[in-house]
Scaffold this motif. Sequence first.
Motif, PDB file in Angstrom:
ATOM      1  N   ARG A 328       0.918  -1.095   0.072  1.00 43.27           N
ATOM      2  CA  ARG A 328      -0.005  -0.039   0.020  1.00 43.27           C
ATOM      3  C   ARG A 328       0.821   1.225  -0.110  1.00 43.27           C
ATOM      4  NH1 ARG A 328      -2.089   3.214   3.872  1.00 43.27           N
ATOM      5  NH2 ARG A 328      -0.916   2.065   5.548  1.00 43.27           N
ATOM      6  N   ARG A 329       2.017   1.185   0.769  1.00 46.13           N
ATOM      7  CA  ARG A 329       2.936   2.412   1.060  1.00 46.13           C
ATOM      8  C   ARG A 329       3.548   2.617  -0.636  1.00 46.13           C
ATOM      9  NH1 ARG A 329       5.641   1.520   6.669  1.00 46.13           N
ATOM     10  NH2 ARG A 329       3.852   1.924   8.025  1.00 46.13           N
ATOM     11  N   TYR A 330       3.779   1.350  -1.213  1.00 49.81           N
ATOM     12  CA  TYR A 330       4.378   1.670  -2.513  1.00 49.81           C
ATOM     13  C   TYR A 330       3.638   2.455  -3.588  1.00 49.81           C
ATOM     14  CZ  TYR A 330       6.925   0.702  -6.721  1.00 49.81           C
ATOM     15  OH  TYR A 330       7.786   1.026  -7.973  1.00 49.81           O
ATOM     16  N   GLY A 331       2.361   1.989  -3.301  1.00 52.37           N
ATOM     17  CA  GLY A 331       1.178   2.794  -4.210  1.00 52.37           C
ATOM     18  C   GLY A 331       1.153   4.218  -3.796  1.00 52.37           C
ATOM     19  N   GLN A 332       1.283   4.594  -2.399  1.00 53.58           N
ATOM     20  CA  GLN A 332       1.141   6.140  -2.003  1.00 53.58           C
ATOM     21  C   GLN A 332       2.468   6.837  -2.692  1.00 53.58           C
ATOM     22  OE1 GLN A 332       1.455   5.759   2.120  1.00 53.58           O
ATOM     23  NE2 GLN A 332      -0.929   5.284   2.344  1.00 53.58           N
ATOM     24  N   VAL A 333       3.486   6.335  -2.777  1.00 56.71           N
ATOM     25  CA  VAL A 333       4.617   7.086  -3.488  1.00 56.71           C
ATOM     26  C   VAL A 333       4.369   7.528  -4.911  1.00 56.71           C
ATOM     27  CG1 VAL A 333       5.929   5.362  -4.647  1.00 56.71           C
ATOM     28  CG2 VAL A 333       6.999   7.197  -3.464  1.00 56.71           C
ATOM     29  N   HIS A 334       3.618   7.091  -5.473  1.00 56.15           N
ATOM     30  CA  HIS A 334       3.064   7.695  -6.949  1.00 56.15           C
ATOM     31  C   HIS A 334       2.455   8.882  -6.773  1.00 56.15           C
ATOM     32  CE1 HIS A 334       4.225   4.126  -9.321  1.00 56.15           C
ATOM     33  NE2 HIS A 334       3.690   3.281  -8.465  1.00 56.15           N
ATOM     34  N   ALA A 335       1.856   9.247  -5.821  1.00 59.80           N
ATOM     35  CA  ALA A 335       1.487  10.665  -5.404  1.00 59.80           C
ATOM     36  C   ALA A 335       2.374  11.836  -5.262  1.00 59.80           C
ATOM     37  CB  ALA A 335       0.305  10.705  -4.198  1.00 59.80           C
ATOM     38  N   ALA A 351      18.222   8.634  -2.910  1.00 56.50           N
ATOM     39  CA  ALA A 351      17.005   8.340  -2.277  1.00 56.50           C
ATOM     40  C   ALA A 351      16.699   8.706  -0.856  1.00 56.50           C
ATOM     41  CB  ALA A 351      16.715   6.729  -2.515  1.00 56.50           C
ATOM     42  N   ALA A 352      17.604   8.846   0.005  1.00 51.65           N
ATOM     43  CA  ALA A 352      17.522   8.939   1.343  1.00 51.65           C
ATOM     44  C   ALA A 352      17.383  10.404   1.717  1.00 51.65           C
ATOM     45  CB  ALA A 352      18.846   8.539   2.367  1.00 51.65           C
ATOM     46  N   ARG A 353      17.854  11.068   0.888  1.00 51.31           N
ATOM     47  CA  ARG A 353      17.517  12.470   0.854  1.00 51.31           C
ATOM     48  C   ARG A 353      15.926  12.995   0.521  1.00 51.31           C
ATOM     49  NH1 ARG A 353      21.124  17.551  -1.223  1.00 51.31           N
ATOM     50  NH2 ARG A 353      19.598  19.438  -0.853  1.00 51.31           N
ATOM     51  N   LEU A 354      15.698  12.292  -0.734  1.00 50.30           N
ATOM     52  CA  LEU A 354      14.436  12.537  -1.308  1.00 50.30           C
ATOM     53  C   LEU A 354      13.239  11.989  -0.274  1.00 50.30           C
ATOM     54  CD1 LEU A 354      15.313  11.620  -4.804  1.00 50.30           C
ATOM     55  CD2 LEU A 354      14.940  13.989  -3.967  1.00 50.30           C
ATOM     56  N   HIS A 355      13.389  10.905   0.211  1.00 49.06           N
ATOM     57  CA  HIS A 355      12.739  10.372   1.304  1.00 49.06           C
ATOM     58  C   HIS A 355      12.284  11.155   2.511  1.00 49.06           C
ATOM     59  CE1 HIS A 355      11.749   7.952   5.064  1.00 49.06           C
ATOM     60  NE2 HIS A 355      10.811   7.291   4.153  1.00 49.06           N
ATOM     61  N   ARG A 368      13.288   2.539   1.423  1.00 49.78           N
ATOM     62  CA  ARG A 368      13.415   1.408   0.563  1.00 49.78           C
ATOM     63  C   ARG A 368      12.279   1.575  -0.960  1.00 49.78           C
ATOM     64  NH1 ARG A 368      12.862  -5.233   1.209  1.00 49.78           N
ATOM     65  NH2 ARG A 368      13.416  -5.652  -0.722  1.00 49.78           N
ATOM     66  N   THR A 369      11.121   2.194  -0.544  1.00 49.40           N
ATOM     67  CA  THR A 369       9.811   2.183  -1.329  1.00 49.40           C
ATOM     68  C   THR A 369      10.572   3.483  -2.149  1.00 49.40           C
ATOM     69  OG1 THR A 369       8.394   1.410   0.235  1.00 49.40           O
ATOM     70  CG2 THR A 369       7.574   2.919  -1.553  1.00 49.40           C
ATOM     71  N   VAL A 370      10.902   4.548  -1.862  1.00 48.19           N
ATOM     72  CA  VAL A 370      11.489   5.487  -2.696  1.00 48.19           C
ATOM     73  C   VAL A 370      12.653   5.072  -3.306  1.00 48.19           C
ATOM     74  CG1 VAL A 370      12.349   7.894  -2.680  1.00 48.19           C
ATOM     75  CG2 VAL A 370      10.605   7.092  -0.826  1.00 48.19           C
ATOM     76  N   ARG A 371      13.633   4.324  -3.015  1.00 47.23           N
ATOM     77  CA  ARG A 371      14.673   3.842  -3.927  1.00 47.23           C
ATOM     78  C   ARG A 371      13.942   2.898  -4.834  1.00 47.23           C
ATOM     79  NH1 ARG A 371      16.991   1.597   0.103  1.00 47.23           N
ATOM     80  NH2 ARG A 371      18.252   3.491   0.812  1.00 47.23           N
TER      81      ARG A 371
END
Length: 520
Positions: A328-335, A351-355, A368-371
């Motif tokens: 569900r969280r991976y789907g959230q990242v598309h927003a 990726a860590a900074r963007l997260h 990891r999801t953002v990465r």
Amino acid sequence: MAFSHLSSVVVDEVRADGGGVALTARTATPEAACPDCGTVSGRLHGGYRRRLADLSAAGRQVVIDLLVRRFLCPAAACGRRTFVEQVDGLTERFARRTPLLRRSLEKIALALAGRPGARLAAHLSIPTSANSLLRLVRRLPDKHIGAAPRVLGVDDFALKKGHVYGTIILDMESGERVDVLPDRTAETLTAWLRAHPGAEIVCRDRASAYAEAVRTACPDAIQVADRFLLWKNLCEAVEKCVATHRSCLADPTEDAPAEAAVEQEVSGRPDGMRVIRRRERHTAVHDLYDKGVPIQAISKALGLDRKTVRRDAHAATPEEASLGTGSRRYGQVHAYSPYLHRRWNEGCTDAARLHAEIVELGFTGSKRTVRRHLQEIRASGRPTPARPKALTVRTATWLITSHPDHLEENGTLKLKKLLSRCPELDAVAACVRSFAVMMTARRGGDLESWLSCAEDTGMKPLQSLARGLRQDFDAVTAGLTLEWNSGKVEGNVNRAKRIKRDGYGRAGFDLLRLRILLAG
């Protein structure tokens, strides 16, 4: 000519053996003067041989074996019964070197200190030790200091950076080093100025200790603040002003093309490595599963988890196998994809900074999801999207504080755009230009009006600088008016630092002071 210092003795023999030359000589004068009472005596008491090292000749070490005589002093009132004759230019009491060699070693020691000097001396065939060279320097007579020079320069330098500092005093008219003090306190400089009166002009930095010492010991002396340091203080204040308006450095006209490029890249991006590996895995699983190989055996053969094998085996296509597998969280990242793609285009690929940035916007997923979301762009092999070149704080400061004639056309255009979109920095640039004119034209009388202008800008760094200049108003005015500055002192400070480093940890203050004052 090579052995002119031997003209007053008789050379009996010259021998060359190995790498050296030995000269056997004797004195020929019939009488000598007593060193205490000055009475001339011709009464011999005896004699002995002295072995003196001399300057090398033709790359060979030279030693003089000299026979000297001992005389009886005829003066009854003299406390000395006997004395040994000394040959001018050749012998000194208790010395094992000729004066010519001693002076040469002193020059080497003053220029290079211990170990480097010893290496050079060995190369010149006059071997000695590092400790011997340092002892020669310490035995040199101290420099006589009378009245202070008319124009004096003072500045500090580090004996131990961040902990211990000394003070160097210079004659600004002749450039001669006058003295070195063991600290940089007002009390020490005050005592020195009182012991050596006569200074009429004192060039210094803006340190309060030196200003207080001059006011106490030489109240009538004119204090001159260094122009270079004044300009340096102004540049530092400008940099703080630019940092306060960092948001004005980016040119908004350059962002639109970059964002359009991002949208085009995101919409038309090719398959990444993750998609390619998923397809290869699906094909490998089906090659075995279609032959009737059990899922357990396929899992062992391919090194995959049984659930992964089962999912691929029961899916007709790789895309079907990937459906419903994301969290569900991976789907959230598309927003947050537009924000992530824009930051990627700006050059942020961490990726860590963007997260951390999208967490502040409300994202609750993991790094990891953002990465994984950014993996397709990262693994595609394409270079990072072009980033608009925004001005840095240092570059903007350099543009504002540089002479207009020294800027290229591109730099002039960047400065013009920057000042047009930031009225505050435009006011700062106007202050810089007026200060530069005042400094180069030596119009110290305009300082009061410039300080008022700097205070009216409303920029705290410039206001702070103006308050500091007002506290040292007379010295700053003199620095912007008179011809004197601390350039010669700064050059000698750099020289003192080099001499200190040459000491290899042996540069105690007594030795360092002598080398600073006496070295050519």
